[in-house]
Design a protein around this motif. Sequence first.
Motif, PDB file in Angstrom:
ATOM      1  N   SER A   1      47.836  46.467  35.192  1.00  0.00           N
ATOM      2  CA  SER A   1      46.552  46.043  35.849  1.00  0.00           C
ATOM      3  C   SER A   1      45.800  47.128  36.437  1.00  0.00           C
ATOM      4  CB  SER A   1      46.544  44.755  36.837  1.00  0.00           C
ATOM      5  OG  SER A   1      47.276  43.939  36.206  1.00  0.00           O
TER       6      SER A   1
ATOM      7  N   ILE B   1      43.541  41.606  27.316  1.00  0.00           N
ATOM      8  CA  ILE B   1      42.539  41.725  28.090  1.00  0.00           C
ATOM      9  C   ILE B   1      41.482  42.884  27.631  1.00  0.00           C
ATOM     10  CG2 ILE B   1      41.899  42.453  30.228  1.00  0.00           C
ATOM     11  CD1 ILE B   1      44.148  40.906  31.659  1.00  0.00           C
ATOM     12  N   ALA B   2      42.271  44.127  27.196  1.00  0.00           N
ATOM     13  CA  ALA B   2      41.443  45.207  26.782  1.00  0.00           C
ATOM     14  C   ALA B   2      40.591  44.959  25.464  1.00  0.00           C
ATOM     15  CB  ALA B   2      42.338  46.477  26.603  1.00  0.00           C
TER      16      ALA B   2
ATOM     17  N   LEU C   1      49.755  35.807  37.333  1.00  0.00           N
ATOM     18  CA  LEU C   1      49.189  35.824  38.710  1.00  0.00           C
ATOM     19  C   LEU C   1      49.186  37.301  39.354  1.00  0.00           C
ATOM     20  CD1 LEU C   1      50.750  32.459  39.871  1.00  0.00           C
ATOM     21  CD2 LEU C   1      48.298  33.315  40.037  1.00  0.00           C
ATOM     22  N   VAL C   2      50.229  38.013  38.931  1.00  0.00           N
ATOM     23  CA  VAL C   2      50.181  39.514  39.602  1.00  0.00           C
ATOM     24  C   VAL C   2      48.998  40.281  39.057  1.00  0.00           C
ATOM     25  CG1 VAL C   2      51.960  40.578  38.255  1.00  0.00           C
ATOM     26  CG2 VAL C   2      51.633  41.370  40.659  1.00  0.00           C
ATOM     27  N   THR C   3      48.842  39.971  37.626  1.00  0.00           N
ATOM     28  CA  THR C   3      47.751  40.655  36.946  1.00  0.00           C
ATOM     29  C   THR C   3      46.320  40.238  37.602  1.00  0.00           C
ATOM     30  OG1 THR C   3      49.001  40.702  34.727  1.00  0.00           O
ATOM     31  CG2 THR C   3      46.506  40.911  34.748  1.00  0.00           C
TER      32      THR C   3
ATOM     33  N   LEU D   1      55.995  39.127  43.908  1.00  0.00           N
ATOM     34  CA  LEU D   1      54.654  38.644  43.500  1.00  0.00           C
ATOM     35  C   LEU D   1      53.809  38.667  44.774  1.00  0.00           C
ATOM     36  CD1 LEU D   1      52.252  37.540  41.900  1.00  0.00           C
ATOM     37  CD2 LEU D   1      53.331  35.160  42.245  1.00  0.00           C
TER      38      LEU D   1
ATOM     39  N   VAL E   1      35.930  46.853  31.808  1.00  0.00           N
ATOM     40  CA  VAL E   1      36.235  46.395  33.175  1.00  0.00           C
ATOM     41  C   VAL E   1      35.452  46.327  34.192  1.00  0.00           C
ATOM     42  CG1 VAL E   1      38.959  46.291  33.017  1.00  0.00           C
ATOM     43  CG2 VAL E   1      37.472  48.658  33.458  1.00  0.00           C
TER      44      VAL E   1
ATOM     45  N   ARG F   1      45.845  39.177  40.687  1.00  0.00           N
ATOM     46  CA  ARG F   1      45.432  39.654  41.901  1.00  0.00           C
ATOM     47  C   ARG F   1      45.294  41.015  42.098  1.00  0.00           C
ATOM     48  NH1 ARG F   1      50.367  36.913  45.422  1.00  0.00           N
ATOM     49  NH2 ARG F   1      50.144  34.765  44.906  1.00  0.00           N
ATOM     50  N   THR F   2      45.955  41.856  41.168  1.00  0.00           N
ATOM     51  CA  THR F   2      45.978  43.269  41.188  1.00  0.00           C
ATOM     52  C   THR F   2      44.417  43.787  40.486  1.00  0.00           C
ATOM     53  OG1 THR F   2      48.379  43.439  40.823  1.00  0.00           O
ATOM     54  CG2 THR F   2      47.160  45.385  40.771  1.00  0.00           C
ATOM     55  N   LEU F   3      44.100  43.047  39.561  1.00  0.00           N
ATOM     56  CA  LEU F   3      42.847  43.343  38.969  1.00  0.00           C
ATOM     57  C   LEU F   3      41.470  43.017  39.999  1.00  0.00           C
ATOM     58  CD1 LEU F   3      42.999  42.006  35.347  1.00  0.00           C
ATOM     59  CD2 LEU F   3      42.603  44.383  36.021  1.00  0.00           C
TER      60      LEU F   3
ATOM     61  N   LEU G   1      41.905  43.174  43.214  1.00  0.00           N
ATOM     62  CA  LEU G   1      42.010  44.164  44.257  1.00  0.00           C
ATOM     63  C   LEU G   1      41.226  45.463  43.691  1.00  0.00           C
ATOM     64  CD1 LEU G   1      43.338  45.351  47.074  1.00  0.00           C
ATOM     65  CD2 LEU G   1      45.261  46.223  45.527  1.00  0.00           C
ATOM     66  N   ALA G   2      41.440  45.868  42.521  1.00  0.00           N
ATOM     67  CA  ALA G   2      41.363  47.136  42.077  1.00  0.00           C
ATOM     68  C   ALA G   2      39.727  46.930  41.616  1.00  0.00           C
ATOM     69  CB  ALA G   2      42.078  47.649  40.775  1.00  0.00           C
ATOM     70  N   LEU G   3      39.217  45.664  41.186  1.00  0.00           N
ATOM     71  CA  LEU G   3      37.867  45.832  40.554  1.00  0.00           C
ATOM     72  C   LEU G   3      36.911  45.319  41.808  1.00  0.00           C
ATOM     73  CD1 LEU G   3      38.524  44.336  37.179  1.00  0.00           C
ATOM     74  CD2 LEU G   3      37.784  46.802  37.856  1.00  0.00           C
TER      75      LEU G   3
ATOM     76  N   ALA H   1      47.998  42.567  29.154  1.00  0.00           N
ATOM     77  CA  ALA H   1      46.979  43.659  29.252  1.00  0.00           C
ATOM     78  C   ALA H   1      46.293  43.989  27.943  1.00  0.00           C
ATOM     79  CB  ALA H   1      47.835  44.720  30.147  1.00  0.00           C
TER      80      ALA H   1
END
Lengths: 216, 349
Positions: free
Chosen positions: B102, A42-43, A75-77, B57, A53, A79-81, A83-85, A39
């Motif tokens: 995230s 990425i920032a 992968l969870v990062t 996950l 972002v 997928r979650t990004l 979703l949120a973006l 994270a």
Amino acid sequence: MLLAFDTATAQVSVAVHDGSDVVAERVSEQAMKHGEHLAPLIAEALASAGATVSDVTGIAVGVGPGPFTGLRVGLVTARTLGLALDVPVHGVCTLDVLAAEAVASGAVVGDFLVATDARRKEVYVAGYSAEGTRLSGPDVLRPADAASLRPVVGEGAVLYPADFPHAVGPVRPSAGWLARLVLSGTVEPLDPEPLYLRRPDAVATAARVAAERPSP
Amino acid sequence: MTRMNEPLVLGIETSCDETGVGIVRGHTLLADAVASSVEEHARFGGVVPEVASRAHLEAMVPTIQRACSDAGIALRDVDAIAVTSGPGLAGALLVGVAAAKSLALALDKPLYGVNHLASHVAVDQLEHGALPDRCLAMLVSGGHSSLLLVDDITLGVTPLGATIDDAAGEAFDKVARVLGLPFPGGPHIDRAARDGQITIDFPRGLSTRKDLERHRFDFSFSGLKTAVARWIEAREASGEPVPVADVAASFQEAVCDVLTRKAIDAAVSNDIDTIMIGGGVAANSRLRALAEERAAAKGIRVRVPRPGLCTDNGAMVAALGSELVARGRQPSALDLPADSSLPVTTVVA
Ligand SMILES: [Zn+2]
């Protein structure tokens, strides 16, 4: 802006691609710290590209094969990004990223292999044409069972020189090449599903000894 | 009563086999979405970390979506993200922590990496309102059995005692196995015990005068588990049938007797008038009844959240996060690690 990252090896690699080229790239300094480094990197990469972002229009992620714990962080990062973006997430086989860089940099001329560290004295391995098209794999094998005199890209060749005497090209996958590969349109994007290649039962027995029901 | 000026907090929990995403506003529960991989572990007789991590996950994005939909909110409405950063299974915690980071990154909102045990205490605020200035928390589950002194849950807790071997929930699982009842053992033993009588006097761990000198508020369930197994073996050896319901009732009584006796002793000796019980074992009907009965005799109030909030869930993490936001506590950094052995005294990592 395409945000790309790969966590399928000991290192974390992050890149930002603005549509014409890679404009920022970051690699973690410590190994096996995916959860802590991804994270912030990425920032950092977005800031270095002068972006936020909200400028991200797509995400590219290496789906392995690779050590499970780090792989899942990526992968969870993604997928979650995603979703949120509310942006699409493109998965790419991590070995294909190494192959693309090896071909583009002229490190290979004919057919070749990519081999990465699968730990437990095994390698993740796939075979490629001179153009970088995957012809076989990915598989998880003992180095002796995958031994080859062909050029071998990736850390597997560095770790097992007796089985892979012809080491060439990049050792670790680069998120910059992951981004370029996705934008080139030459690979079929995959769902962001991990390529584990090993069943969880295989690790169940040993793991259970450590923790039967450890959470309250 | 929900006040719109209170912070909207999303909490993520992945320390064991439940993927939980909860959403609260202040002390009001808006959503509590939980996906469990317990069925996948049943055939192993215990939680398999790699199986749990894979399930987290897969469940993460659908569970976040379900929580938002249940709460009738959009992700961009969220004011802060809280996540269990420990203690728990390292690989499982990492999935939740990475997902929480995230969300914090994408929504540009503060991130709070919180202690799982403190969350078990904070969750009762969703059910019974603000915690009193001082209370005794008894957390009993498959992983922990602790007595904690809680003044301000956002600042820390003081451990008074804990199990020196098996956790209470672990004893339920192991005894269920020798009785031929399914995993997880807690609910099955509770059910079987309802048809049984307390006919066997199983040992109460760390309860002799000598034990109490050194371990007044500590627990031990390993000897009890062994005693039950020996009793059953002896029965089988003599060719007599095993009275499953009676064994379940007698074992359950031994556990609940020790837990409630020590909790009340801890409350009385610290001049505390409220006992809060949390964790999966707090769902046990006998534990609730016995605690109520014994506490009432001492003028002590017992607070136990409803069973769904006692087991692991995201709402409890959101509840603690909400309290941290309300008290203006410092958020965690983006390089927050998952800490499988986070000490109980650390509320925010
Ligand atoms: Zn718990």
